[in-house]
Design an enzyme around this catalytic site. Structure first.
Site, PDB file in Angstrom:
ATOM      1  N   PHE A 197      19.354  12.056 -28.481  1.00  0.00           N
ATOM      2  CA  PHE A 197      18.224  11.378 -27.824  1.00  0.00           C
ATOM      3  C   PHE A 197      17.498  12.367 -26.929  1.00  0.00           C
ATOM      4  O   PHE A 197      18.080  12.930 -26.004  1.00  0.00           O
ATOM      5  CB  PHE A 197      18.728  10.195 -27.006  1.00  0.00           C
ATOM      6  CG  PHE A 197      17.642   9.434 -26.316  1.00  0.00           C
ATOM      7  CD1 PHE A 197      16.771   8.626 -27.035  1.00  0.00           C
ATOM      8  CD2 PHE A 197      17.475   9.524 -24.941  1.00  0.00           C
ATOM      9  CE1 PHE A 197      15.777   7.913 -26.401  1.00  0.00           C
ATOM     10  CE2 PHE A 197      16.476   8.821 -24.299  1.00  0.00           C
ATOM     11  CZ  PHE A 197      15.622   8.011 -25.037  1.00  0.00           C
ATOM     12  N   TYR A 251      14.605  13.127 -24.199  1.00  0.00           N
ATOM     13  CA  TYR A 251      13.780  12.506 -23.173  1.00  0.00           C
ATOM     14  C   TYR A 251      13.047  13.552 -22.336  1.00  0.00           C
ATOM     15  O   TYR A 251      12.246  13.202 -21.477  1.00  0.00           O
ATOM     16  CB  TYR A 251      14.645  11.648 -22.242  1.00  0.00           C
ATOM     17  CG  TYR A 251      15.722  12.416 -21.524  1.00  0.00           C
ATOM     18  CD1 TYR A 251      15.480  13.000 -20.278  1.00  0.00           C
ATOM     19  CD2 TYR A 251      16.976  12.580 -22.084  1.00  0.00           C
ATOM     20  CE1 TYR A 251      16.457  13.717 -19.626  1.00  0.00           C
ATOM     21  CE2 TYR A 251      17.970  13.292 -21.427  1.00  0.00           C
ATOM     22  CZ  TYR A 251      17.705  13.853 -20.202  1.00  0.00           C
ATOM     23  OH  TYR A 251      18.681  14.576 -19.556  1.00  0.00           O
ATOM     24  N   GLU A 257      21.938  22.822 -23.095  1.00  0.00           N
ATOM     25  CA  GLU A 257      21.978  21.898 -21.954  1.00  0.00           C
ATOM     26  C   GLU A 257      23.143  22.222 -21.019  1.00  0.00           C
ATOM     27  O   GLU A 257      23.703  21.331 -20.391  1.00  0.00           O
ATOM     28  CB  GLU A 257      22.101  20.457 -22.460  1.00  0.00           C
ATOM     29  CG  GLU A 257      21.051  20.053 -23.475  1.00  0.00           C
ATOM     30  CD  GLU A 257      19.654  20.049 -22.879  1.00  0.00           C
ATOM     31  OE1 GLU A 257      19.546  19.929 -21.635  1.00  0.00           O
ATOM     32  OE2 GLU A 257      18.675  20.175 -23.631  1.00  0.00           O
TER      33      GLU A 257
END
Length: 738
Positions: free
Chosen positions: A487, A489, A579
């Site tokens: 996902f 964002y 990340e």
């Protein structure tokens, strides 16, 4: 990997074996192939098929069942594939494999491990991997070597190590690492015993239940320092610059080790939960309650629960705009519910949000707000207003038709009074018509189908400009087996990972997107860090001081990208590295509106990978006033570009994502940064205009004829004599006349 005969493979009861080799299948075989291989080998290795070798066949048959249970489940197979090499070929740790097995035998044999110390590694990832053995779940008694005794002592040891862990030398604990509850052993839920209830029987026993154990340890984050993972000895650094570099590399290694340790605990908790008899019994009990008629005691408990929920909802109730009405002016008003009843008696037990125009009911305020912004709802509101106006006009016409017959029955001496009354009615009717006409004309006219199609086409074109990579990808596709979703964002929205095969627009619930993460390596520098978005749990965010609220609710819009199963491991490693600066991987469902039913929200992706910024990571900065945050973003720049470009690109992508996508924090921050840019641009232009004016420096001489400038008067006189400009200047003329 070549498949060998599993019947001839010798296995150790306490060791790990290759499940693929045992089932005689390959790494990329599908679930159907694994299922067929299991059935074939089960017939061959069953104890009844091996007379005289029942004990040996029984051991092999149990191992065969364990291998099938792991590989047939997608989640456990993914975990096994990720850790297969470490399980089969040893560990790449400072500790020897024999020492790791020796420590694990303390728990499996009923003994106690050495006492935990504040700075020792203690139980690590290699130890936790040893407990991913289905054979440990066979003994469900309450002995020290059983399923309950082994894992009860293991998690008690993990709690002790976390409780007495010392911070990194020279650093103080920050965030929830210093919370007082971490020093209390009673705040760490125990694994319990066979008779431990799944839910608490009393409010005071909230931590003494199975559900509390799994809720706590599935989100556990260790506060160990992991100082033993340092790669360099900073005392040997020659200068401060080199020392900072070494410290940064050491911190990166410690953060990676802590993340791996937390993920190992979460994986072990998931493994245990799937096999816990208490969890299975509770789920079976709930299913039986749903299938059969509940008894009277359960009805009373359920009624009491509903009553308490209604009271809590009433205390926090906020009326919607269409629910607010004025008090009746007539004192003789009588309600339609009769004596002894009220509207409260008609309220349903469950909370809901109604749309009176579309005759729809929603179970959440976020869904109702999304529906209120939809085009279909606005069309229904316009239709309802037109019908109300037509009904009022028909009623006025009926009143006009009734007036002549009523006046004929009146006495002649009251004609003037009736005429004046009719005039008042006409004026009243005209005012009412004008008000209704203004109410109808105030909003925009209904959107024609062609116009709506053009608006949708324009939105898709904007989305294609913002995210050009979506033009080559299908949307709302079935996910192949072995794939996973990520996902996006933030930057993943416009810079997705490689090997994406489809995408799904949607939103995640229970989180907020905020610029609460500083960036030193992309949109800022160590001297002036920039700001990037992170996903924060709504419960934790709203508990922080000066945290802002979101009108759209605790939802975050983004895109769920589906990864090709062939490259799943490669992409996951890429994402973990990308990340790494303060983000933690979690799995959450993705909601949204499918193209088949664009009005009703539903679960589009059951489970997607989401990188969440936990507050304990050092890059988390927390809430900040929007004006200060906008100034920080406007003035920051890093190796990946300007910080405000990142903000503008993200806002444009979210705005063009779907008609329902909204983010008050993101759009407000975007407007403030654009205002700063415009003000700065105007100031710079005025400064440049002032600089371009032709100002004569002090001490400069000017010729009155050709306006030439000279640094000294002697050079001006030489120019006058050479060019014969002496008669042109007023000063020279006056001298000549004299």
């Amino acid at each position: 990997m070549g498949a060998r005969q599993s019947s001839e493979a010798a296995e150790d009861d306490n060791g790990f074996i290759d499940y693929y080799e045992l089932l005689e299948v390959e790494l990329n075989d599908s679930a159907d192939v694994i299922r067929k291989a299991y059935r074939r080998l089960a017939l061959r290795l069953h104890p009844d098929k091996n007379p005289g070798r029942e004990e040996e066949a029984n051991k092999k048959f149990i191992r065969l069942q364990e291998a099938y249970d792991v590989l047939i489940d997608d989640h456990e197979r993914a975990w096994y594939d990720k850790n297969r090499d470490r399980l089969m070929y040893g560990v790449e740790e400072d500790e020897q494999e024999e020492d790791v097995d020796a420590k694990c035998r303390y728990f499996k044999s009923g003994g106690e491990a050495p006492k935990a110390t504040s700075m020792a590694p203690g139980i690590g990832v290699p130890h936790l991997l040893r407990f991913h053995s289905p054979s440990l779940t066979k003994d469900t008694s309450d002995s020290n070597t059983s399923f309950y005794g082994t894992f009860r002592r293991l998690f008690e040891r993990l709690a002790d190590e976390d409780r007495i862990a010392a911070p990194y030398p020279g650093e103080d604990r920050t965030s929830d690492m210093a919370d007082p509850w971490r020093d209390d052993a009673a705040m760490y839920p125990s694994f319990g015993h066979p008779d431990t209830p799944y839910v608490p029987t009393l409010p005071s026993n909230e931590l003494s239940c199975v559900r509390a154990f799994y809720q706590f340890w599935s989100q556990f984050s260790s506060r160990k320092s992991f100082a033993w993972k340092d790669l360099h000895d900073t005392r040997q650094a020659k200068d401060r610059r080199l020392k900072r570099i070494l410290e940064k590399e050491n911190k990166r290694a410690r953060d990676s080790a802590r993340r791996e340790y937390n993920e190992a605990i979460h994986g072990l908790v998931t493994f245990i939960r799937r096999r816990d008899p208490r969890v299975k019994a509770y789920h079976a009990q709930q299913q039986s309650k749903t299938a059969s008629k509940p008894n009277e005691e359960w009805l009373r408990a359920e009624a009491l629960r509903i009553q308490n929920e209604k009271r809590a909802q009433a205390a926090s109730f906020q009326a919607q705009s269409w629910q607010i009405t004025s008090e009746p002016e007539d004192d003789d008003f009588v309600d339609d519910f009769g004596s002894g009843s009220s509207m409260d008696d008609e309220v349903s037990d469950e909370p809901f949000w109604d749309c009176v125009a579309c005759h729809k009911r929603f179970l959440s305020e976020a869904a109702w707000s999304n529906h209120e912004r939809s085009k279909k709802h606005k069309k229904e509101v316009e239709r309802l207003k037109r019908e109300m106006l037509e009904e009022d006009l028909e009623l006025a016409e009926e009143i006009d038709e009734m007036e002549p017959s009523m006046t004929e029955l009146n006495i002649h001496d009251t004609v003037e009074e009736n005429v004046s009354a009719s005039r008042k009615k006409d004026k009243k009717k005209k005012k009412q018509q004008m008000k209704m006409q203004a109410a109808v004309e105030e909003p925009d006219p209904p959107t024609p189908p062609d116009f709506a199609f053009s608006k949708e086409k324009e939105r898709m074109e904007n989305l294609g400009k913002m995210l050009p990579h979506l033009a080559q990808l299908p949307v709302y596709q079935e996910r192949p087996e072995g794939s996973f979703d990520i996902f996006g964002y933030g930057s993943i929205l416009f810079k997705p990972p490689p090997h994406v095969i489809s995408y799904t627009p949607g939103y995640i619930q229970g989180y907020v997107r905020r610029f609460a993460q500083h960036s030193e390596d992309h949109r800022g520098t160590p001297e002036r860090p920039g700001r990037v978005v992170t996903l924060v749990s709504a419960e934790h965010w709203h508990s922080l001081p000066n945290a802002d609220e979101a009108p759209e609710g605790d939802i975050v819009w983004g895109i769920s990208y589906t990864i090709d199963p062939v490259h799943a491991d490669e992409v996951r490693a890429y994402l973990d590295h990308r990340e790494k600066n303060g983000y933690t991987a979690m799995w959450e469902p993705i909601y949204g509106f499918h193209e088949d039913d664009p009005q009703t929200p539903r679960v589009l992706v059951p489970e997607a990978l989401v990188y969440v910024g936990l507050p304990e990571n050092p890059a988390f900065v927390g809430p900040q006033p929007l004006d200060e945050l906008a100034e920080r973003i406007f003035l920051s720049q890093g190796p990946s570009g300007r910080n405000d470009e990142y903000l503008f690109r993200l806002a444009d992508a979210v705005r063009a994502l779907t008609p329902e996508s909204a983010d008050h924090h993101l759009f407000t921050l975007e407007q403030k940064v654009r205002t700063l840019a415009e003000n700065t641009k105007g100031t710079e232009s005025s400064k440049s205009r002032r600089k371009t004016r032709n100002k004569v420096p002090p001490g400069t001489e000017i010729c009155n004829v050709c306006k030439s400038t000279f640094p000294s008067r002697s050079k001006l006189f030489a120019h006058v004599r050479e060019k014969d400009h002496a008669m042109a200047g007023p000063v020279m003329k006056s001298r000549k006349n004299k």
